[in-house]
Design an enzyme around this catalytic site. Sequence first.
Site, PDB file in Angstrom:
ATOM      1  N   GLY A  29       1.562   0.775   5.801  1.00  0.00           N
ATOM      2  CA  GLY A  29       1.933   1.971   5.550  1.00  0.00           C
ATOM      3  C   GLY A  29       1.642   3.555   6.823  1.00  0.00           C
ATOM      4  CB  THR A  31      -1.211   7.218   5.193  1.00  0.00           C
ATOM      5  OG1 THR A  31      -0.008   7.993   4.392  1.00  0.00           O
ATOM      6  CG2 THR A  31      -2.238   8.651   5.508  1.00  0.00           C
ATOM      7  CG  ASP A  83      -4.369  -0.013   2.268  1.00  0.00           C
ATOM      8  OD1 ASP A  83      -2.938   0.612   2.564  1.00  0.00           O
ATOM      9  OD2 ASP A  83      -4.129  -0.658   1.868  1.00  0.00           O
ATOM     10  N   GLY A  84      -3.557   3.481   2.530  1.00  0.00           N
ATOM     11  CA  GLY A  84      -2.893   4.529   2.390  1.00  0.00           C
ATOM     12  C   GLY A  84      -2.733   4.091  -0.228  1.00  0.00           C
ATOM     13  CE  LYS A  96      -2.882  -0.216  -1.401  1.00  0.00           C
ATOM     14  NZ  LYS A  96      -2.132   0.573  -0.452  1.00  0.00           N
ATOM     15  N   GLY A  97       2.002  -0.792  -3.461  1.00  0.00           N
ATOM     16  CA  GLY A  97       3.021  -1.517  -3.106  1.00  0.00           C
ATOM     17  C   GLY A  97       4.157  -0.521  -2.823  1.00  0.00           C
ATOM     18  CD  GLU A 105      -1.257  -2.459   0.561  1.00  0.00           C
ATOM     19  OE1 GLU A 105      -0.721  -1.767   1.437  1.00  0.00           O
ATOM     20  OE2 GLU A 105      -0.892  -2.280  -0.610  1.00  0.00           O
ATOM     21  CE  LYS A 123       2.477   8.743  -0.625  1.00  0.00           C
ATOM     22  NZ  LYS A 123       1.726   8.275   0.115  1.00  0.00           N
TER      23      LYS A 123
HETATM   24  C1  5RP Z   1       1.762  -0.349   0.856  1.00  0.00           C
HETATM   25  C2  5RP Z   1       0.891   0.780   0.389  1.00  0.00           C
HETATM   26  C3  5RP Z   1       1.168   2.082   1.624  1.00  0.00           C
HETATM   27  O1  5RP Z   1      -0.244   2.504   1.563  1.00  0.00           O
HETATM   28  C4  5RP Z   1       1.535   3.137  -0.283  1.00  0.00           C
HETATM   29  O2  5RP Z   1       2.978   2.505  -0.119  1.00  0.00           O
HETATM   30  C5  5RP Z   1       1.788   4.092   0.608  1.00  0.00           C
HETATM   31  O3  5RP Z   1       2.559   4.086   2.067  1.00  0.00           O
HETATM   32  P1  5RP Z   1       2.972   5.552   3.147  1.00  0.00           P
HETATM   33  O4  5RP Z   1       1.426   6.421   3.726  1.00  0.00           O
HETATM   34  O5  5RP Z   1       3.921   5.278   4.351  1.00  0.00           O
HETATM   35  O6  5RP Z   1       3.106   7.218   2.429  1.00  0.00           O
HETATM   36  O7  5RP Z   1       0.738   0.234  -1.065  1.00  0.00           O
HETATM   37  O8  5RP Z   1       2.458  -1.402   0.040  1.00  0.00           O
END
Ligand code: 5RP
Length: 229
Positions: A29, A31, A83-84, A96-97, A105, A123
């Site tokens: 993602g 972030t 992870d984001g 997530k996802g 992930e 978020k």
């Molecule tokens: C991908 C994810 C990402 O971490 C989630 O969608 C956040 O994305 P972003 O950092 O672009 O807002 O779970 O499967």
Amino acid sequence: MDQTAAKRLAAQAALKYLPQRGIVGLGSGSTARFFIEGVGALVRAGRQLRGVHTSEESRQYALTCNIELLDEAGPWEIDICVDGADEVSADLDLIKGGGGCHTREKIVNRAARTNVIIVDESKLRQRLAEHFPVPVEVLRFAHRATEKCLCRLGEPQLRVQDGQPYLTDSLNLIYDLHTGGIDQPAELERQLLAVPGVVETGLFVGRADRVIVAGDGGVRELTRDRRGD
Ligand code: 5RP
């Protein structure tokens, strides 16, 4: 501060938790992309870090940043995964996802000793799924039968991209399940995983050790013991 700047700030704040040498789970993602960039800079400066990617996207970006990756077959001993997330609840459970990568992930999250989640403050939620559906990865085989079962738990919507069903890195489909706010995410996860054809859900219950949040007030950190800083 705009959302992109907040994502970058949260990602940079996670770098201080990386060991001098070790294995790092690399999230997916926008972030996580800032985080991967930061890991690449540390590697260039001599830090002995290797990565485990969580998606094709993070694999490719890590290689662009000259981060050596471990064989994706595993098993790995991951020191820390960063992870984001799409949503973070008051209990630090996650959805997530949004990017469709939650199965890989979750595997990498499980293999990590510590999991750090990096988000901008948009978020944060009191409870999950009031605004964002729960992504559910399902096998293509009999997916309409799987969808019928999912209807008992919410309103499933097949994810579509460019007019075609969206395919994950593992060539499965995603149903985004609209449930309304979730009071018991662990129970919903259990019910979803009991449906034949469901590969994995985007609910991450009790899987974040630390959440780094960035926004107008700067950076703050939430942990499972102390929700304050
Ligand atoms: C991908 C994810 C990402 O971490 C989630 O969608 C956040 O994305 P972003 O950092 O672009 O807002 O779970 O499967």
